[in-house]
Design a protein around this motif. Structure first.
Motif, PDB file in Angstrom:
ATOM      1  N   MET A  59      -0.261   5.585   2.476  1.00 49.94           N
ATOM      2  CA  MET A  59       0.060   4.156   2.428  1.00 49.94           C
ATOM      3  C   MET A  59      -0.084   3.538   3.826  1.00 49.94           C
ATOM      4  N   LEU A  60       0.267   4.312   4.852  1.00 44.37           N
ATOM      5  CA  LEU A  60       0.148   3.801   6.223  1.00 44.37           C
ATOM      6  C   LEU A  60      -1.315   3.523   6.570  1.00 44.37           C
ATOM      7  N   ILE A  61      -2.192   4.468   6.269  1.00 44.02           N
ATOM      8  CA  ILE A  61      -3.605   4.281   6.630  1.00 44.02           C
ATOM      9  C   ILE A  61      -4.242   3.203   5.750  1.00 44.02           C
ATOM     10  N   ALA A  62      -3.771   3.081   4.497  1.00 50.79           N
ATOM     11  CA  ALA A  62      -4.319   2.032   3.629  1.00 50.79           C
ATOM     12  C   ALA A  62      -4.035   0.656   4.231  1.00 50.79           C
ATOM     13  N   LYS A  63      -2.814   0.478   4.721  1.00 44.65           N
ATOM     14  CA  LYS A  63      -2.498  -0.829   5.311  1.00 44.65           C
ATOM     15  C   LYS A  63      -3.216  -1.019   6.649  1.00 44.65           C
ATOM     16  N   ALA A  64      -3.204   0.039   7.467  1.00 44.77           N
ATOM     17  CA  ALA A  64      -3.817  -0.084   8.797  1.00 44.77           C
ATOM     18  C   ALA A  64      -5.294  -0.439   8.717  1.00 44.77           C
ATOM     19  N   THR A  65      -5.953  -0.006   7.640  1.00 42.32           N
ATOM     20  CA  THR A  65      -7.388  -0.274   7.497  1.00 42.32           C
ATOM     21  C   THR A  65      -7.676  -1.486   6.604  1.00 42.32           C
ATOM     22  N   GLY A  66      -6.629  -2.176   6.172  1.00 40.78           N
ATOM     23  CA  GLY A  66      -6.835  -3.339   5.307  1.00 40.78           C
ATOM     24  C   GLY A  66      -7.365  -2.972   3.936  1.00 40.78           C
ATOM     25  N   SER A  67      -6.974  -1.777   3.447  1.00 36.94           N
ATOM     26  CA  SER A  67      -7.527  -1.269   2.179  1.00 36.94           C
ATOM     27  C   SER A  67      -6.527  -1.272   1.032  1.00 36.94           C
ATOM     28  N   CYS A  68      -5.423  -2.000   1.170  1.00 41.23           N
ATOM     29  CA  CYS A  68      -4.378  -1.932   0.135  1.00 41.23           C
ATOM     30  C   CYS A  68      -4.916  -2.324  -1.236  1.00 41.23           C
ATOM     31  N   LYS A  69      -5.830  -3.285  -1.263  1.00 43.21           N
ATOM     32  CA  LYS A  69      -6.344  -3.750  -2.558  1.00 43.21           C
ATOM     33  C   LYS A  69      -7.295  -2.740  -3.209  1.00 43.21           C
ATOM     34  N   LYS A  70      -7.643  -1.706  -2.480  1.00 41.53           N
ATOM     35  CA  LYS A  70      -8.452  -0.632  -3.071  1.00 41.53           C
ATOM     36  C   LYS A  70      -7.577   0.328  -3.876  1.00 41.53           C
ATOM     37  N   PHE A  71      -6.268   0.133  -3.774  1.00 41.28           N
ATOM     38  CA  PHE A  71      -5.324   0.968  -4.525  1.00 41.28           C
ATOM     39  C   PHE A  71      -4.749   0.152  -5.680  1.00 41.28           C
TER      40      PHE A  71
END
Lengths: 290, 177
Positions: A130-142
């Motif tokens: 979850m940390l790397i998803a947010k850091a990379t702006g990828s939350c919407k890919k989940f």
């Protein structure tokens, strides 16, 4: 089919892929056995909870992809590579990513590869993923995150790259004004479609709208017990992998986790492995009550 | 690696491991550089990282010092930003009293110990791979005999747990008095 991924705190820096089984004491991934002490720690707690839920509901047992990593990223790199190059061959319909070292390149390669899957899996993230998803702006890919209090204030703070960078104004309200934090997380695209926010009250959210709150049974001593958030993630992963609607899966998982905690009669010194042994009974009881 | 600095005010050193960043901070400060620390810019951020900035004219000298001390550099980027978002850990502390047990929470990390014995009974939170390892090594041991997170861990989560550990030690001292 459900694929659960995460690093383990072991010296072996090799990739291990296998079916998960939990017999109440030990966790089996393929032919590899992990003792009770390991079951109380991180990704293994999540996997034991998922395996127990699948067995109780006679769902297909989950598959694990794990690698040893003591914090230097070697096992995490193996996992990112596996996810990018090989995971599509498993035919997984649901993937849960858990403890892992945030490594931008490896993570982004996997996220981009998901677009090439024949059928995109339902993507769940907790812990380091979850940390790397947010850091990379990828939350919407989940599709679903399962943050606790320290993580929802991190998702709410648009500038924080890690919970250690969260502004104190968000931290101060992370158990008292969770709806505001949820709203902020969605406002800045730092949440996927679904959230299950774990805390004294659990919040189940769809596209920013709070659908359910769960506060009972209220077992405050569950908060200090390491792994009690991981078990919720394991239960809901098993349910979603088994075809349950995500909101219903979150509702069952949140209620069953609390009930399992209550059945274990815990103290702050209880280890989560003791609670996992009640998850099967709790899941069945909650489903029967719906 | 470190070219094209003209016009930029600061150079940022990025590291693969948080532990390397901590070592770089210590080394460059000791060497007399005007350093600042904080979160890397969003476009290069991984989440569990710390950047060290020096005035752009000092970048070559600083890089030389880091290489001489065998501190691996992931990348160097130049920026106009004078300040980086700082770590906020001193402001992210909560305590929950469970009677015989006290839980210290710093950021996303929680450490719970028995007040009488000081034995660490649970560690919760975090997302990096060294946190489960720290759980295995610390749980069941008294605070004064357990390994400290910064001796074992490599990541910002471990650094956060170190702060929780330090608060726990202070709290235990007060309980014992």
């Amino acid at each position: 089919m459900l694929l659960l991924t995460g690093t383990l705190p072991i010296e072996e820096k090799t990739l291990l892929v296998g079916t998960i089984k939990f017999d109440g004491k030990s966790l089996y991934i393929g032919n590899k056995v992990f003792g009770n002490e390991m079951v109380s720690i991180g990704a293994t707690a999540m996997m034991a909870a998922a395996a127990t839920t699948c067995e109780t509901l006679q769902l297909e047992p989950p598959l694990a992809a794990v690698a040893g990593d003591l914090g230097q990223g070697d096992g995490s790199t193996l996992l990112y590579t596996y996810l990018t190059e090989d995971a599509s061959t498993t035919g997984a319909s649901t993937i849960t990513m858990h403890y892992i070292l945030p490594i931008r390149k490896g993570f982004m390669e996997f996220i981009e590869m998901l677009d090439y899957w024949e059928k995109r899996p339902f993507m769940i993230a907790d812990a380091g993923s979850m940390l790397i998803a947010k850091a990379t702006g990828s939350c919407k890919k989940f599709d679903l995150f399962t943050p606790d209090a320290g993580e929802i204030c991190f998702l709410a703070d648009p500038e924080a790259g890690h919970p250690a960078y969260v502004k104190s104004m968000f931290f101060a309200i992370d158990t008292t004004d969770v709806p505001y934090l949820i709203q902020e997380a969605y406002k800045y695209n730092n949440a996927p479609r679904y959230l299950l926010v774990k805390g004294p009250t659990d919040f189940i959210v769809d596209e920013g709208k709070i659908i359910y709150t769960i506060s009972e049974p209220n077992i405050p001593v569950l908060e200090p017990i390491g792994g009690t958030g991981d078990t919720i993630t394991g239960i809901l992963s098993a349910l979603i992998g088994g075809g349950y609607d995500p909101i219903k899966a979150c509702l069952i998982a949140a209620r069953a986790n609390r009930l399992a905690g209550q059945l274990a009669n815990p103290t702050p010194a209880t280890r989560v492995a003791e609670i996992i042994n009640y998850i099967g009974k709790a899941v069945k009881q909650v489903i029967d009550s719906l | 690696m470190s070219k094209g600095a003209e016009g930029y005010t600061r150079a940022l050193f990025l590291f693969e491991l948080f532990k390397d960043a901590m070592q770089a901070e210590h080394t460059l400060r000791k060497a007399g550089f005007n350093i600042k620390t904080g979160a890397p810019p969003p476009e290069v951020r991984t989440g569990c990282d710390l950047a060290i900035s020096v005035p752009s004219q000092d970048v070559n000298a600083a890089e030389k010092v880091l290489k001489e001390n065998d501190i691996p550099i992931l990348d160097v980027v130049f920026t106009f930003e004078e300040e980086l978002p700082p770590l906020q850990l001193s402001q992210l502390v909560k305590r929950v009293d469970f009677g015989n047990y006290l839980m210290i929470r710093v950021g996303n990390m929680k450490l719970t110990f028995e007040k009488k014995s000081g034995v660490i009974v649970n560690i919760s939170g975090g997302g990096c791979p060294d946190i489960p390892l720290l759980g295995l090594k610390m749980i069941g041991k008294p605070l004064d005999k357990a390994p400290q997170p910064n001796e074992v861990g490599y990541t910002l989560c471990a650094y956060t747990l170190q702060k929780a550990y330090e608060h726990a030690v202070e709290a235990w001292k007060k309980v014992k008095k």
